[in-house]
Design a protein around this motif. Structure first.
Motif, PDB file in Angstrom:
ATOM      1  N   LYS A   1      51.111   2.937  31.555  1.00 14.63           N
ATOM      2  CA  LYS A   1      50.555   1.554  31.431  1.00 14.63           C
ATOM      3  C   LYS A   1      49.966   1.622  30.023  1.00 14.63           C
ATOM      4  CE  LYS A   1      50.940   0.424  35.746  1.00 14.63           C
ATOM      5  NZ  LYS A   1      51.642  -0.570  36.353  1.00 14.63           N
ATOM      6  N   GLY A   2      50.631   1.851  29.025  1.00 19.39           N
ATOM      7  CA  GLY A   2      50.194   1.680  27.660  1.00 19.39           C
ATOM      8  C   GLY A   2      49.702   2.977  26.987  1.00 19.39           C
ATOM      9  N   SER A   3      48.974   2.981  26.002  1.00 18.37           N
ATOM     10  CA  SER A   3      48.423   4.197  25.364  1.00 18.37           C
ATOM     11  C   SER A   3      46.926   4.363  25.036  1.00 18.37           C
ATOM     12  CB  SER A   3      49.527   4.151  24.008  1.00 18.37           C
ATOM     13  OG  SER A   3      49.176   3.189  23.137  1.00 18.37           O
ATOM     14  N   MET A   4      46.550   3.130  24.340  1.00 19.62           N
ATOM     15  CA  MET A   4      44.910   3.086  24.118  1.00 19.62           C
ATOM     16  C   MET A   4      44.500   1.924  24.557  1.00 19.62           C
ATOM     17  SD  MET A   4      43.579   4.452  20.565  1.00 19.62           S
ATOM     18  CE  MET A   4      41.916   4.863  20.070  1.00 19.62           C
ATOM     19  N   PHE A   5      43.211   1.975  25.040  1.00 16.54           N
ATOM     20  CA  PHE A   5      42.651   0.681  25.427  1.00 16.54           C
ATOM     21  C   PHE A   5      40.911   0.977  25.397  1.00 16.54           C
ATOM     22  CE2 PHE A   5      46.642   0.440  27.290  1.00 16.54           C
ATOM     23  CZ  PHE A   5      47.081  -0.877  26.964  1.00 16.54           C
ATOM     24  N   THR A   6      40.608  -0.076  25.346  1.00 13.05           N
ATOM     25  CA  THR A   6      38.809  -0.144  25.644  1.00 13.05           C
ATOM     26  C   THR A   6      38.647  -0.755  27.012  1.00 13.05           C
ATOM     27  OG1 THR A   6      38.388  -2.318  24.593  1.00 13.05           O
ATOM     28  CG2 THR A   6      38.468  -0.352  23.045  1.00 13.05           C
ATOM     29  N   TRP A   7      37.442  -0.647  27.563  1.00 20.34           N
ATOM     30  CA  TRP A   7      37.223  -1.014  29.046  1.00 20.34           C
ATOM     31  C   TRP A   7      37.014  -2.491  28.833  1.00 20.34           C
ATOM     32  CZ3 TRP A   7      37.909   0.340  33.552  1.00 20.34           C
ATOM     33  CH2 TRP A   7      37.185  -0.442  34.702  1.00 20.34           C
ATOM     34  N   TYR A   8      36.440  -2.851  27.559  1.00 15.92           N
ATOM     35  CA  TYR A   8      35.964  -4.086  27.332  1.00 15.92           C
ATOM     36  C   TYR A   8      36.967  -5.249  27.277  1.00 15.92           C
ATOM     37  CZ  TYR A   8      32.639  -0.777  25.507  1.00 15.92           C
ATOM     38  OH  TYR A   8      31.720   0.123  25.467  1.00 15.92           O
ATOM     39  N   GLY A   9      38.258  -5.051  27.375  1.00 17.60           N
ATOM     40  CA  GLY A   9      39.450  -5.814  27.675  1.00 17.60           C
ATOM     41  C   GLY A   9      39.588  -5.969  28.953  1.00 17.60           C
ATOM     42  N   GLU A  10      40.757  -6.627  29.402  1.00 17.16           N
ATOM     43  CA  GLU A  10      40.897  -6.758  30.870  1.00 17.16           C
ATOM     44  C   GLU A  10      41.879  -5.998  31.576  1.00 17.16           C
ATOM     45  OE1 GLU A  10      41.799 -10.953  31.651  1.00 17.16           O
ATOM     46  OE2 GLU A  10      39.813 -11.484  31.302  1.00 17.16           O
ATOM     47  N   HIS A  11      42.769  -5.194  30.474  1.00 18.17           N
ATOM     48  CA  HIS A  11      43.934  -4.342  30.922  1.00 18.17           C
ATOM     49  C   HIS A  11      43.627  -3.332  32.133  1.00 18.17           C
ATOM     50  CE1 HIS A  11      47.958  -2.923  30.942  1.00 18.17           C
ATOM     51  NE2 HIS A  11      47.618  -1.828  30.491  1.00 18.17           N
ATOM     52  N   VAL A  12      42.901  -2.651  31.451  1.00 22.07           N
ATOM     53  CA  VAL A  12      42.229  -1.401  32.182  1.00 22.07           C
ATOM     54  C   VAL A  12      41.712  -1.601  33.642  1.00 22.07           C
ATOM     55  CG1 VAL A  12      41.315   0.888  32.553  1.00 22.07           C
ATOM     56  CG2 VAL A  12      42.517   0.293  30.342  1.00 22.07           C
ATOM     57  N   ARG A  13      40.660  -2.654  33.508  1.00 21.41           N
ATOM     58  CA  ARG A  13      39.725  -3.187  34.552  1.00 21.41           C
ATOM     59  C   ARG A  13      40.661  -3.728  35.757  1.00 21.41           C
ATOM     60  NH1 ARG A  13      36.150  -5.595  30.869  1.00 21.41           N
ATOM     61  NH2 ARG A  13      36.581  -7.668  31.678  1.00 21.41           N
ATOM     62  N   ASN A  14      41.676  -4.613  35.209  1.00 22.04           N
ATOM     63  CA  ASN A  14      42.622  -5.274  36.098  1.00 22.04           C
ATOM     64  C   ASN A  14      43.219  -4.071  36.831  1.00 22.04           C
ATOM     65  OD1 ASN A  14      41.695  -7.867  35.702  1.00 22.04           O
ATOM     66  ND2 ASN A  14      43.407  -8.036  34.326  1.00 22.04           N
ATOM     67  N   ILE A  15      43.788  -2.960  36.424  1.00 21.38           N
ATOM     68  CA  ILE A  15      44.669  -1.962  36.837  1.00 21.38           C
ATOM     69  C   ILE A  15      43.700  -1.268  37.939  1.00 21.38           C
ATOM     70  CG2 ILE A  15      45.831   0.093  36.656  1.00 21.38           C
ATOM     71  CD1 ILE A  15      46.582  -0.857  33.563  1.00 21.38           C
ATOM     72  N   VAL A  16      42.364  -0.979  37.443  1.00 24.92           N
ATOM     73  CA  VAL A  16      41.571  -0.471  38.496  1.00 24.92           C
ATOM     74  C   VAL A  16      41.342  -1.119  39.634  1.00 24.92           C
ATOM     75  CG1 VAL A  16      39.046   0.529  38.645  1.00 24.92           C
ATOM     76  CG2 VAL A  16      40.683   1.047  36.530  1.00 24.92           C
ATOM     77  N   ASP A  17      40.990  -2.431  39.467  1.00 25.95           N
ATOM     78  CA  ASP A  17      40.608  -3.294  40.503  1.00 25.95           C
ATOM     79  C   ASP A  17      41.843  -3.387  41.545  1.00 25.95           C
ATOM     80  OD1 ASP A  17      38.463  -4.141  39.489  1.00 25.95           O
ATOM     81  OD2 ASP A  17      38.923  -5.868  38.732  1.00 25.95           O
ATOM     82  N   GLY A  18      43.134  -3.003  41.083  1.00 29.53           N
ATOM     83  CA  GLY A  18      44.327  -3.120  42.047  1.00 29.53           C
ATOM     84  C   GLY A  18      44.441  -1.722  42.686  1.00 29.53           C
ATOM     85  N   LEU A  19      43.775  -0.651  42.390  1.00 32.59           N
ATOM     86  CA  LEU A  19      43.951   0.629  42.997  1.00 32.59           C
ATOM     87  C   LEU A  19      43.815   0.611  44.437  1.00 32.59           C
ATOM     88  CD1 LEU A  19      42.764   3.091  40.215  1.00 32.59           C
ATOM     89  CD2 LEU A  19      45.058   2.498  40.539  1.00 32.59           C
ATOM     90  N   SER A  20      44.537   1.549  45.146  1.00 31.64           N
ATOM     91  CA  SER A  20      44.044   1.324  46.500  1.00 31.64           C
ATOM     92  C   SER A  20      42.687   1.981  46.931  1.00 31.64           C
ATOM     93  CB  SER A  20      45.337   2.496  47.366  1.00 31.64           C
ATOM     94  OG  SER A  20      45.093   3.804  46.669  1.00 31.64           O
ATOM     95  N   LYS A  21      42.235   2.029  47.981  1.00 32.27           N
ATOM     96  CA  LYS A  21      41.134   2.675  48.525  1.00 32.27           C
ATOM     97  C   LYS A  21      41.080   4.088  47.980  1.00 32.27           C
ATOM     98  CE  LYS A  21      37.572   3.166  52.183  1.00 32.27           C
ATOM     99  NZ  LYS A  21      37.517   2.727  53.591  1.00 32.27           N
ATOM    100  N   GLU A  22      42.160   4.959  48.410  1.00 32.93           N
ATOM    101  CA  GLU A  22      42.312   6.306  47.907  1.00 32.93           C
ATOM    102  C   GLU A  22      42.077   6.619  46.616  1.00 32.93           C
ATOM    103  OE1 GLU A  22      44.199   4.541  50.104  1.00 32.93           O
ATOM    104  OE2 GLU A  22      43.369   5.285  52.072  1.00 32.93           O
ATOM    105  N   GLN A  23      43.063   5.546  45.639  1.00 31.77           N
ATOM    106  CA  GLN A  23      42.884   5.946  44.413  1.00 31.77           C
ATOM    107  C   GLN A  23      41.943   5.817  43.641  1.00 31.77           C
ATOM    108  OE1 GLN A  23      46.131   3.051  43.786  1.00 31.77           O
ATOM    109  NE2 GLN A  23      47.636   4.794  42.943  1.00 31.77           N
ATOM    110  N   LYS A  24      41.025   4.633  44.167  1.00 33.44           N
ATOM    111  CA  LYS A  24      39.558   4.532  43.710  1.00 33.44           C
ATOM    112  C   LYS A  24      38.762   5.637  43.953  1.00 33.44           C
ATOM    113  CE  LYS A  24      39.785  -0.507  43.705  1.00 33.44           C
ATOM    114  NZ  LYS A  24      39.231  -1.730  44.167  1.00 33.44           N
ATOM    115  N   ALA A  25      38.814   6.442  45.482  1.00 39.48           N
ATOM    116  CA  ALA A  25      38.239   7.391  45.649  1.00 39.48           C
ATOM    117  C   ALA A  25      38.353   8.576  44.825  1.00 39.48           C
ATOM    118  CB  ALA A  25      38.122   7.844  47.058  1.00 39.48           C
TER     119      ALA A  25
END
Length: 325
Positions: free
Chosen positions: A115-139
């Motif tokens: 999913k890339g290599s280096m990011f900050t949380w302040y952009g949308e890329h990683v946040r969008n990926i986390v939002d799309g994780l399953s319930k089990e993955q988020k746990a």
């Protein structure tokens, strides 16, 4: 190969001495993390799974400045930095993560998923990926609803002590893990909550590959802890790596001396700076060095269910014991 064993080294951050009862618990947690690492080998895809097993065990402990135990920024929020890198050049790093106990597990997931290599949380890329994780993955990565859920009792007690100018208590700091597998591959991870009361948006050395975490199968794996701005300005980890390149290290004491030399240089540039590193060379020599009263460390060599270990007691890792490795 030079060393057919697994070599695993963990640190729990460099800093001043803490109260004895917490110090004993820190030692125990470091030994537990080492046990978790060796237990994870059987089901691991590679050494990075072992690294993250150790980091996640420390991230869930309130005594370390990472994951659940992370210290707050200047606005009262908790922001996390993490980096994973292997000796063949694959890496993933994230700065400013929010509201999760296990940032290292998220970094591993994103590394595996390319999913890339280096990011900050302040952009949308990683946040969008986390939002799309399953319930089990988020746990699995320990998602929590708000910043208040990240404020561990011991971390709050420590921060209250700072505001009252009482420095008698200090918890562990940034955590790191270096793994060398029996084939000679090297894997490194570092996880932190950062400097207490730092401005939101501040990025230290941990998520900067080559500064907080370094890995090269032909040289070594290194994880650093201390004042990030000093490490970055001085390029301390790259300096150590450069000294190791092409050099036949005779033993761990020689490796300690190389790290000590760099920490001394760092102190000349930044008087009073706190600093420490763990390193495992391409041939399996392992060492820890720091200029502080305390840096919890655990080191193991061997395989699942059969490994030798060195766990620092009272914040001190014996150089004689290291020399035997």
């Amino acid at each position: 190969m030079a060393n057919a064993d697994w070599t695993i080294a963990l640190h729990g951050g460099a800093g001043p001495l803490i109260v004895p009862e917490v110090l004993t618990e820190l030692d125990a947690k470091m030994e537990e993390a080492l046990q978790v690492c060796f237990a994870s080998i059987e089901g691991a895809k590679d050494g990075m799974d072992v690294v993250v097993a150790g980091l996640a065990h420390l991230e869930e402990c309130e005594l370390f400045d990472c994951g659940y135990g992370s210290l707050i920024r200047d606005d009262g929020s908790v922001h996390l930095d993490v980096s994973l890198v292997d000796g063949q050049g694959s890496f993933f790093a994230i700065a400013g993560l929010e509201k999760m106990y296990y940032p290292s597990r998220l970094a591993l997931h994103l590394l595996r998923e390319n999913k890339g290599s280096m990011f900050t949380w302040y952009g949308e890329h990683v946040r969008n990926i986390v939002d799309g994780l399953s319930k089990e993955q988020k746990a699995a990565i320990g998602i929590v609803p708000n910043h208040a859920a990240m404020r561990a009792p011991f971390a709050k007690e420590y921060l209250d002590g700072i505001t009252q100018r009482n420095t008698g208590k200090k918890l562990g700091g940034t955590v790191g893990c270096v793994v060398r597998d029996p084939s000679g591959r090297v894997f490194v991870g570092t996880s932190t909550g950062g400097t207490p009361f730092a401005p939101v948006g501040r990025i230290g050395d941990t998520p900067v590959i080559g500064m907080g975490s370094f890995a090269d199968d032909a040289i070594a794996g290194i994880s650093a802890t201390g004042f990030g701005e000093a490490f970055m300005s001085s390029a301390s980890v790259p300096f150590v790596a450069a000294k190791l390149q092409g050099r036949a290290i005779s033993g761990s004491l020689e490796l300690v001396e190389i790290i000590d030399e760099e920490i001394t240089r760092l102190e000349r540039r930044f008087p009073g700076v706190e600093a420490g590193m763990i390193a495992v060379t391409k041939n399996g020599c392992v060492a820890s060095a720091h200029n502080t009263e305390l840096m919890p460390v655990a080191i193991g060599k061997g395989d699942v269910g059969c490994y030798s270990k060195i766990v620092c007691k009272n914040g001190v890792l014996s150089r004689d014991a290291l020399g035997a490795s």
